[in-house]
Design a protein around this motif. Structure first.
Motif, PDB file in Angstrom:
ATOM      1  N   VAL A   1      -5.520   7.914   2.125  1.00 36.63           N
ATOM      2  CA  VAL A   1      -6.546   7.168   2.337  1.00 36.63           C
ATOM      3  C   VAL A   1      -7.670   7.851   2.658  1.00 36.63           C
ATOM      4  O   VAL A   1      -7.805   8.937   3.274  1.00 36.63           O
ATOM      5  CB  VAL A   1      -6.246   6.316   3.530  1.00 36.63           C
TER       6      VAL A   1
ATOM      7  N   MET B   1      -4.160   0.857   7.360  1.00 32.01           N
ATOM      8  CA  MET B   1      -3.374   1.315   5.965  1.00 32.01           C
ATOM      9  C   MET B   1      -2.537   2.401   6.130  1.00 32.01           C
ATOM     10  O   MET B   1      -1.312   2.337   5.474  1.00 32.01           O
ATOM     11  CB  MET B   1      -4.596   1.595   5.128  1.00 32.01           C
TER      12      MET B   1
ATOM     13  N   ILE C   1      -5.946   5.194  -1.966  1.00 32.47           N
ATOM     14  CA  ILE C   1      -6.764   4.465  -1.522  1.00 32.47           C
ATOM     15  C   ILE C   1      -8.259   4.850  -1.098  1.00 32.47           C
ATOM     16  O   ILE C   1      -8.212   6.033  -0.472  1.00 32.47           O
ATOM     17  CB  ILE C   1      -6.385   3.649   0.036  1.00 32.47           C
TER      18      ILE C   1
ATOM     19  N   MET D   1      -8.618   2.103   8.049  1.00 34.67           N
ATOM     20  CA  MET D   1      -7.898   3.170   7.530  1.00 34.67           C
ATOM     21  C   MET D   1      -6.434   3.495   8.096  1.00 34.67           C
ATOM     22  O   MET D   1      -5.537   3.662   7.715  1.00 34.67           O
ATOM     23  CB  MET D   1      -8.612   4.660   7.405  1.00 34.67           C
TER      24      MET D   1
ATOM     25  N   ASP E   1     -11.736   3.842   1.052  1.00 33.91           N
ATOM     26  CA  ASP E   1     -12.382   2.656   1.958  1.00 33.91           C
ATOM     27  C   ASP E   1     -13.796   3.216   2.071  1.00 33.91           C
ATOM     28  O   ASP E   1     -14.266   4.209   2.634  1.00 33.91           O
ATOM     29  CB  ASP E   1     -11.579   2.974   3.189  1.00 33.91           C
TER      30      ASP E   1
ATOM     31  N   SER F   1     -16.294   3.461   6.060  1.00 30.81           N
ATOM     32  CA  SER F   1     -14.992   3.216   6.445  1.00 30.81           C
ATOM     33  C   SER F   1     -15.316   3.037   7.960  1.00 30.81           C
ATOM     34  O   SER F   1     -14.201   3.141   8.962  1.00 30.81           O
ATOM     35  CB  SER F   1     -14.149   4.381   6.113  1.00 30.81           C
TER      36      SER F   1
ATOM     37  N   VAL G   1      -4.721  10.791   5.850  1.00 31.33           N
ATOM     38  CA  VAL G   1      -6.187   9.978   6.043  1.00 31.33           C
ATOM     39  C   VAL G   1      -7.331  11.020   6.197  1.00 31.33           C
ATOM     40  O   VAL G   1      -7.057  12.010   6.869  1.00 31.33           O
ATOM     41  CB  VAL G   1      -6.163   9.163   7.498  1.00 31.33           C
TER      42      VAL G   1
ATOM     43  N   LEU H   1       0.874  -1.209  -0.082  1.00 27.98           N
ATOM     44  CA  LEU H   1      -0.007  -0.004  -0.094  1.00 27.98           C
ATOM     45  C   LEU H   1       0.967   1.384   0.005  1.00 27.98           C
ATOM     46  O   LEU H   1       0.296   2.219  -0.054  1.00 27.98           O
ATOM     47  CB  LEU H   1      -0.794   0.007   1.039  1.00 27.98           C
TER      48      LEU H   1
END
Length: 323
Positions: free
Chosen positions: A148, A140, A126, A137, A128, A131, A173, A121
């Motif tokens: 993400v 990840m 990405i 997350m 999700d 989520s 994120v 990754l």
């Protein structure tokens, strides 16, 4: 949410800036005038002080933020009370400053099932879908992706995520409080998409898979986890009313039907890497949920059936490539 706009150029989504700006301004206005559960959870979030954790650990089974010694006893009790007000905690576990959030789902079990089957990754973009509070997350994020992006329309889960981010402050994120179908169409953008525990809630699962495929670059990787019937007859269960007491469960495919859906949607190199019956170890009642759980959804005289008489929950993980 504004961080997504600030990162648009860095994340190479300049083309979608205007659409994101309209979406985010609308959601910000909604939150500014929130009512009901959104207002309740927003007030809880705003009442939590910004404590500074001495360390962060994302790679263990529990996402861990700081230590109890980082807080005074008064601060510890205040934070615990606020976290309890954000119940139910479905995904986890988490440990915040020594407060162990023993979530309903032991989500590390699913993560350990799939992590050795997916691509690296690092540096990836990405998505999700569904989520929740961000548990996956944050797992990840430990792999150092470029970004993400989560989408989660449930108010309690979204504000749990915001609470965790208040201390984690992971700058790669992001999460939007929307369902997947409200996300701007980002053709051939994502390298990896996670869609776990969502598809059986959709009335048009193949169309959703097609939309996901369109949003992925060629060769991108889909990680799909879904309820299945553990057969290979190319059939689907369509519950008459409820499934395991859930109203919004529509199609539950068997393993061949799931593969057919993915093929129809444009995916190739389809692999089923895991099929597991949901156990009382993985989903169970804890002090961090105040609602029913797996045990309540099953026939008390036959745990291989739901209370409605359907096969008990079995979940499969499929990995596929976008064309």
């Amino acid at each position: 949410m504004e961080k997504i706009l600030q990162q648009c150029h860095h994340l190479k989504i300049d083309h979608y800036y205007n659409e994101f700006e309209v979406l985010i301004k609308g959601k910000r206005a909604f939150l500014d005038h929130a009512r009901g559960n959104f207002l309740k959870f927003k007030k809880i979030l705003e009442s939590i002080p910004e404590f500074l954790p001495s360390f962060i650990e994302l790679e263990g089974r529990a996402v861990t933020i700081g230590d109890k010694s980082d807080l005074t006893q008064k601060e510890y009790l205040l934070l615990r009370d606020k976290l309890e007000q954000l119940c139910p905690w479905r995904k986890g576990p988490f440990n915040l400053f020594g407060i162990e959030i023993d979530s309903e789902w032991q989500s590390w079990i699913k993560w350990e099932r799939l992590e050795n089957h997916i691509g690296n990754l690092k540096g990836r973009r990405i998505l999700d879908i569904g989520s929740s509070n961000g548990y996956y997350m944050f797992k990840m994020a430990a792999c150092n992706p470029l970004m993400v992006l989560g989408v989660e329309p449930q108010s309690s889960f979204y504000f749990q995520y915001l609470t965790l981010q208040k201390f984690l402050n992971q700058d790669n994120v992001f999460c939007l409080p929307i369902p997947h179908d409200q996300l701007p169409k980002m053709n051939q953008y994502f390298d990896t998409v996670f869609c776990m525990g969502v598809l059986y809630h959709r009335k048009s699962p193949v169309q959703m898979l097609k939309n996901i495929c369109d949003s992925m670059r060629s060769g991108g990787e889909l990680i799909l986890e879904n309820l299945v019937i553990n057969l290979k007859q190319n059939i689907c269960l369509f519950p008459k009313n409820r499934y395991a007491k859930m109203r919004n469960v529509f199609f539950i495919p068997d393993l061949l039907a799931m593969e057919s859906w993915l093929l129809r949607a444009g995916f190739t190199n389809i692999r089923c890497v895991d099929v597991t019956k949901t156990s009382f170890q993985e989903q169970r009642k804890t002090q961090w949920i105040h609602t029913e759980t797996l045990k309540d959804f099953l026939d008390p005289n036959d745990p291989d059936k739901t209370v409605e008489g359907y096969p008990a929950p079995v979940r499969a993980i499929f990995i596929a490539r976008a064309t």
